[in-house]
Scaffold this motif. Sequence first.
Motif, PDB file in Angstrom:
ATOM      1  N   SER A 139      43.281  42.686  41.257  1.00  9.18           N
ATOM      2  CA  SER A 139      41.922  42.125  41.187  1.00  9.18           C
ATOM      3  C   SER A 139      41.901  41.600  39.958  1.00  9.18           C
ATOM      4  CB  SER A 139      40.958  43.545  41.107  1.00  9.18           C
ATOM      5  OG  SER A 139      41.059  44.218  40.354  1.00  9.18           O
ATOM      6  N   ARG A 140      40.939  40.728  39.840  1.00  9.94           N
ATOM      7  CA  ARG A 140      41.011  39.933  38.478  1.00  9.94           C
ATOM      8  C   ARG A 140      39.732  39.568  38.017  1.00  9.94           C
ATOM      9  NH1 ARG A 140      43.861  34.097  38.618  1.00  9.94           N
ATOM     10  NH2 ARG A 140      43.203  33.161  36.771  1.00  9.94           N
ATOM     11  N   ASP A 141      39.363  39.628  36.703  1.00  8.99           N
ATOM     12  CA  ASP A 141      38.218  39.010  36.064  1.00  8.99           C
ATOM     13  C   ASP A 141      38.561  37.745  35.115  1.00  8.99           C
ATOM     14  OD1 ASP A 141      35.884  38.810  34.310  1.00  8.99           O
ATOM     15  OD2 ASP A 141      35.571  40.886  34.253  1.00  8.99           O
ATOM     16  N   ILE A 142      37.936  36.646  35.789  1.00  5.71           N
ATOM     17  CA  ILE A 142      38.402  35.302  35.185  1.00  5.71           C
ATOM     18  C   ILE A 142      37.639  35.230  33.927  1.00  5.71           C
ATOM     19  CG2 ILE A 142      38.112  32.920  35.489  1.00  5.71           C
ATOM     20  CD1 ILE A 142      38.550  33.291  38.431  1.00  5.71           C
ATOM     21  N   ALA A 143      36.411  35.819  33.850  1.00  3.26           N
ATOM     22  CA  ALA A 143      35.807  35.330  32.622  1.00  3.26           C
ATOM     23  C   ALA A 143      36.560  36.335  31.229  1.00  3.26           C
ATOM     24  CB  ALA A 143      34.502  35.806  32.757  1.00  3.26           C
ATOM     25  N   LYS A 144      37.045  37.352  31.795  1.00  2.00           N
ATOM     26  CA  LYS A 144      37.673  38.012  30.391  1.00  2.00           C
ATOM     27  C   LYS A 144      39.156  37.988  30.449  1.00  2.00           C
ATOM     28  CE  LYS A 144      34.386  41.929  30.977  1.00  2.00           C
ATOM     29  NZ  LYS A 144      34.241  43.360  31.079  1.00  2.00           N
ATOM     30  N   ASN A 145      39.681  37.228  31.520  1.00  2.00           N
ATOM     31  CA  ASN A 145      41.300  36.765  31.480  1.00  2.00           C
ATOM     32  C   ASN A 145      42.176  38.354  31.644  1.00  2.00           C
ATOM     33  OD1 ASN A 145      40.806  34.122  31.203  1.00  2.00           O
ATOM     34  ND2 ASN A 145      40.943  34.165  28.751  1.00  2.00           N
TER      35      ASN A 145
END
Length: 122
Positions: free
Chosen positions: A70-76
């Motif tokens: 999974s990934r959080d784009i805003a938090k890199n």
Amino acid sequence: QAQLVESGGGLVQAGGSLRLSCAASGSIFSINTMGWYRQAPGKQRDLVAVITSDGSTNYADSVKGRFTISRDIAKNTVALQMNSLKPEDTAVYYCSADVREHFSIITYSRYWGQGTQVTVSS
């Protein structure tokens, strides 16, 4: 330059779970693909799972159904939830990111974390 820092490795019994996390920082304009690779002693580094900026994922056959990226784009950041771990999952796990460092730079460069050890006992 960008930096990747992993966390979350450790020792777990077979059948257990671990969650790996990776945070990218530094000179980052955008990140395309982020992923996890692993390297067991005496073996090459192999892909475990990758996720693109639009959320598309790809997994190694050996981890399908057990691992989730999974990934959080805003938090890199990128994470790897590992369930039903097996002794053969034992390896050093590396985070990767394809980084565009500045709006004036059109190419992406691949960065690697320092690695985190995952050991699964039988």
